[in-house]
Design a protein around this motif. Structure first.
Motif, PDB file in Angstrom:
ATOM      1  N   TRP A 182     -40.074  16.836  48.346  1.00  0.00           N
ATOM      2  CA  TRP A 182     -40.574  15.466  48.151  1.00  0.00           C
ATOM      3  C   TRP A 182     -39.619  14.618  47.324  1.00  0.00           C
ATOM      4  CZ3 TRP A 182     -43.759  16.271  51.730  1.00  0.00           C
ATOM      5  CH2 TRP A 182     -44.547  17.412  51.784  1.00  0.00           C
ATOM      6  N   ARG A 187     -41.666  11.386  57.133  1.00  0.00           N
ATOM      7  CA  ARG A 187     -40.798  10.516  56.348  1.00  0.00           C
ATOM      8  C   ARG A 187     -41.378   9.117  56.400  1.00  0.00           C
ATOM      9  NH1 ARG A 187     -35.593  12.665  54.749  1.00  0.00           N
ATOM     10  NH2 ARG A 187     -35.292  10.602  53.830  1.00  0.00           N
ATOM     11  N   GLY A 220     -38.700   8.252  51.830  1.00  0.00           N
ATOM     12  CA  GLY A 220     -38.813   9.638  51.396  1.00  0.00           C
ATOM     13  C   GLY A 220     -39.851  10.429  52.165  1.00  0.00           C
ATOM     14  N   PRO A 269     -36.265  12.323  46.472  1.00  0.00           N
ATOM     15  CA  PRO A 269     -35.510  11.338  47.263  1.00  0.00           C
ATOM     16  C   PRO A 269     -34.337  11.982  47.987  1.00  0.00           C
ATOM     17  CG  PRO A 269     -36.023  10.467  45.100  1.00  0.00           C
ATOM     18  CD  PRO A 269     -36.426  11.921  45.069  1.00  0.00           C
ATOM     19  N   ASN A 270     -34.090  11.514  49.202  1.00  0.00           N
ATOM     20  CA  ASN A 270     -33.005  12.046  50.013  1.00  0.00           C
ATOM     21  C   ASN A 270     -32.191  10.878  50.563  1.00  0.00           C
ATOM     22  OD1 ASN A 270     -31.868  12.796  52.809  1.00  0.00           O
ATOM     23  ND2 ASN A 270     -32.308  14.792  51.912  1.00  0.00           N
TER      24      ASN A 270
END
Length: 200
Positions: A162, A109, A94, A164-165
């Motif tokens: 910020w 990241r 993240g 989660p991706n």
């Protein structure tokens, strides 16, 4: 499989020193995914400097200005450090920051996967280079991928950055680390001058 290759650009033998650091090079697929995230999800944010996507990497040890005549000895030490380790897996985590959360100095990241193996590789590199006069940083090792520096926006960075991706590609196998030289004013700014395979 990582696709990074040594640059074909010659390094002048008259150059007295080069600014060097060791790092994990990121596969092209992952660089493109990070680029898409930065351009699509962060396009409304103002930073003084955005990393060129071709320069995305995970720093191991910053070495500073190294005399060209000392590079062969340095490379020999790094080959020996690499030989102590087997390949391992990393992924992209993240978003995070250095500085203040709302007005970050650095946006990055994180790194996931076999972090213990990464930390052990870092320690081996530090041990290998210290007899050559390279001093480890006093601050703890915090592996990350720098995306942007020096937030200049008037409004705080939204907390959604910020979150989660999941757009980043699957983890990859780290089979080597590299020695980068910094080429100020060029794009990309970092040039691979040697690779060190993990052989154990």
């Amino acid at each position: 499989m990582e696709k990074d290759k040594l640059s074909n650009e010659p390094i002048s033998s008259t150059t007295q020193s080069q600014r060097l650091f060791t790092a994990i090079a990121i596969p092209d697929e992952h660089k493109q995914k990070l680029r898409q995230w930065a351009e699509q999800d962060l396009d409304h944010l103002s930073f003084r400097k955005w990393s060129d996507f071709r320069d995305y990497h995970v720093t191991l040890q910053f070495l500073g200005d190294v005399a060209t005549s000392d590079i062969p000895q340095l490379e020999q030490a790094l080959y020996q450090a690499a030989a102590e380790h087997a390949p391992f897996t990393l992924g992209i985590g993240g978003a995070g920051f250095f500085g203040r959360e709302q007005f970050p100095r650095v946006l990055w990241r994180g790194v996931t996967g076999q972090r213990e193996s990464l930390d052990q590789l870092y320690q081996s590199i530090v041990r290998a280079t210290e007899p050559l006069g390279f001093k480890p940083e006093e601050r703890p090792y915090r592996p990350h991928i720098t995306v942007a520096r020096s937030y200049t926006g008037q409004q705080p960075v939204p907390t959604s950055v910020w979150q989660p991706n999941d757009r980043i590609a699957e983890p990859w196998e780290v089979e080597k680390f590299v020695l980068y030289a910094t080429r100020m004013g060029q794009k990309p700014m970092y040039q691979i001058i040697q690779m060190f395979p993990l052989l154990r």
